[in-house]
Design a protein around this motif. Structure first.
Motif, short mmCIF file in Angstrom:
data_model
loop_
_atom_site.label_atom_id
_atom_site.label_comp_id
_atom_site.label_asym_id
_atom_site.label_seq_id
_atom_site.Cartn_x
_atom_site.Cartn_y
_atom_site.Cartn_z
N TYR A 143 -8.95 5.11 45.66
CA TYR A 143 -8.91 5.71 46.99
C TYR A 143 -8.86 4.65 48.09
O TYR A 143 -8.19 4.83 49.11
CB TYR A 143 -10.13 6.61 47.18
CG TYR A 143 -10.10 7.83 46.30
CD1 TYR A 143 -9.39 8.97 46.67
CD2 TYR A 143 -10.77 7.85 45.07
CE1 TYR A 143 -9.36 10.10 45.86
CE2 TYR A 143 -10.74 8.96 44.25
CZ TYR A 143 -10.03 10.09 44.65
OH TYR A 143 -10.00 11.18 43.84
N ILE A 144 -9.54 3.52 47.87
CA ILE A 144 -9.49 2.43 48.85
C ILE A 144 -8.09 1.83 48.91
O ILE A 144 -7.57 1.50 49.98
CB ILE A 144 -10.54 1.35 48.50
CG1 ILE A 144 -11.95 1.93 48.65
CG2 ILE A 144 -10.37 0.12 49.37
CD1 ILE A 144 -13.05 1.01 48.15
N HIS A 145 -7.46 1.73 47.74
CA HIS A 145 -6.11 1.16 47.67
C HIS A 145 -5.10 2.03 48.41
O HIS A 145 -4.07 1.52 48.90
CB HIS A 145 -5.69 0.98 46.22
CG HIS A 145 -4.32 0.40 46.05
ND1 HIS A 145 -3.98 -0.86 46.52
CD2 HIS A 145 -3.19 0.90 45.49
CE1 HIS A 145 -2.71 -1.11 46.25
NE2 HIS A 145 -2.21 -0.05 45.62
N LEU A 146 -5.36 3.32 48.52
CA LEU A 146 -4.45 4.22 49.22
C LEU A 146 -4.21 3.79 50.67
O LEU A 146 -3.10 3.93 51.19
CB LEU A 146 -5.01 5.65 49.20
CG LEU A 146 -4.95 6.42 47.88
CD1 LEU A 146 -5.77 7.68 47.97
CD2 LEU A 146 -3.52 6.75 47.52
N LEU B 278 -3.95 10.21 44.07
CA LEU B 278 -2.92 10.74 44.98
C LEU B 278 -2.94 12.27 44.98
O LEU B 278 -2.78 12.89 46.04
CB LEU B 278 -1.54 10.23 44.55
CG LEU B 278 -1.24 8.75 44.78
CD1 LEU B 278 0.08 8.38 44.10
CD2 LEU B 278 -1.17 8.43 46.26
N ALA B 279 -3.12 12.86 43.81
CA ALA B 279 -3.13 14.32 43.71
C ALA B 279 -4.32 14.91 44.47
O ALA B 279 -4.18 15.93 45.16
CB ALA B 279 -3.16 14.73 42.25
N TRP B 280 -5.48 14.27 44.36
CA TRP B 280 -6.65 14.80 45.06
C TRP B 280 -6.55 14.61 46.55
O TRP B 280 -7.03 15.44 47.33
CB TRP B 280 -7.92 14.18 44.49
CG TRP B 280 -8.35 14.88 43.25
CD1 TRP B 280 -8.07 14.53 41.96
CD2 TRP B 280 -9.11 16.09 43.18
NE1 TRP B 280 -8.61 15.46 41.09
CE2 TRP B 280 -9.25 16.41 41.82
CE3 TRP B 280 -9.69 16.91 44.13
CZ2 TRP B 280 -9.95 17.54 41.39
CZ3 TRP B 280 -10.39 18.05 43.71
CH2 TRP B 280 -10.50 18.34 42.35
N VAL B 281 -5.93 13.54 46.99
CA VAL B 281 -5.69 13.36 48.42
C VAL B 281 -4.75 14.45 48.94
O VAL B 281 -4.95 15.00 50.03
CB VAL B 281 -5.11 11.95 48.70
CG1 VAL B 281 -4.60 11.85 50.13
CG2 VAL B 281 -6.17 10.89 48.45
#
Length: 316
Positions: free
Chosen positions: A76-79, A286-289
């Motif tokens: 999530y941080i890498h996003l 990515l899917a959860w975002v």
């Protein structure tokens, strides 16, 4: 006091009698769970299970071959530093801004037209709805031919009727997203049918009263039709928003994310990450975002619409 106690006792006895179920009711309950069990089992195995697994994998580094490695919030941080996340989200948001209003307005206009008593009404309703049930891949191939800059029907008609050269549609950075939105012409059938069903339930007495007061067609539409079908407009808008943020097939079949990443939609990036790069952990994040984005947009739509949507039961 004695009378009150007796009344309370009678109420308690009646409540207990209501709670006690007959053998027939128990059999019906068992039959209910028996018949619904295939769906429950299927949901747990094929929907609920993958959802939980995806949530777990979103906190891991997983490439299918080796065991998942726990990385915590690393994915999530890498996003936030991933250029393609911002690029794909901006492309998706631009598409949604074009496709959602286009779908709602066109669906409502078609529903109004098909709600008129004309000859061949059933045929026209079927003809406008039928394309929406065709496979997305088939529709994508169809539009790739229609909008082909060399031999496409659309550019040929523009040249013959107006004497202008049509754009390069899917190969142009300026036109690729509008081209994708234009493809909603063949997917608007579902929205149209829902609007049509709501229009057929409107009370004719209101229109007759408005006509007696001198109201014309546009006034009736603005002050009667729109308020009464506003819950349906909200529903179709939310469904259109969800669908627009899940756009994938058109880009995968026609443009492969091009030109210059302009049709590299968010779900396309998710698919590419999962099934081309085999970064299942990052793809799950990515899917959860995406789920969070759609959830927030849905809640925001419901919040904004509180004063704009008319619910009949609130006014009784």
């Amino acid at each position: 006091m004695h009378l009150d106690h007796s009344v309370e006792t009678q109420r308690t006895v009646r409540t207990k009698k209501k709670v006690k179920r007959s053998p027939k009711a128990k059999r019906q309950e068992r039959a209910f769970w028996l018949f619904i069990s295939p769906w429950v089992i299927g949901f747990i195995c094929f929907t609920g299970g993958p959802i939980i697994a995806s949530l777990f994998l979103s906190f891991t580094s997983y490439d299918i071959v080796s065991s998942p490695i726990w990385v915590g919030l690393g994915n999530y941080i890498h996003l936030f530093s991933d250029f393609l996340v911002l690029k794909s989200l901006s492309a998706t948001a631009f598409y949604a801004l074009l496709a959602v209003p286009f779908t709602i307005i066109l669906g409502l206009l078609l529903a109004i037209l098909l709600n008129q008593k004309v000859k061949g009404q059933a045929f026209f309703r079927t003809a406008f709805y039928a394309p929406s049930i065709i496979s997305g891949v088939s529709v994508a191939f169809l539009w790739s031919w229609l909008l082909n800059p060399d031999f496409g029907v659309v550019n040929s008609l523009l040249k013959q009727l107006f004497g202008i050269d049509g754009p390069n549609w899917f190969n142009s950075t300026n036109w690729v997203i509008p081209s994708m939105a234009l493809m909603q012409l063949t997917a608007v059938g579902g929205t149209m049918v829902i609007f049509l069903a709501s229009l057929q339930q409107l009370p004719k007495e209101l229109y007759e009263s408005a006509a007696l007061d001198g109201a014309k067609g546009w006034a009736k539409f603005i002050h009667i039709t729109v308020p009464l079908i506003s819950p349906v407009i909200l529903f179709n808008t939310i469904i259109a928003i969800i669908g627009s943020f899940q756009i994938f097939t058109q880009a995968y079949v026609i443009t492969q994310g091009g030109p210059d990443w302009h049709s590299y939609f968010y779900v396309y990036y998710l698919f590419d990450t999962a099934f081309s790069q085999y970064r299942m952990g990052y793809a799950s994040a990515l899917a959860w975002v995406l789920f969070i984005i759609i959830f927030v947009l849905t809640m925001l739509s419901l919040f904004v619409s509180r004063r704009l949507v008319y619910y009949e039961y609130e006014n009784k």
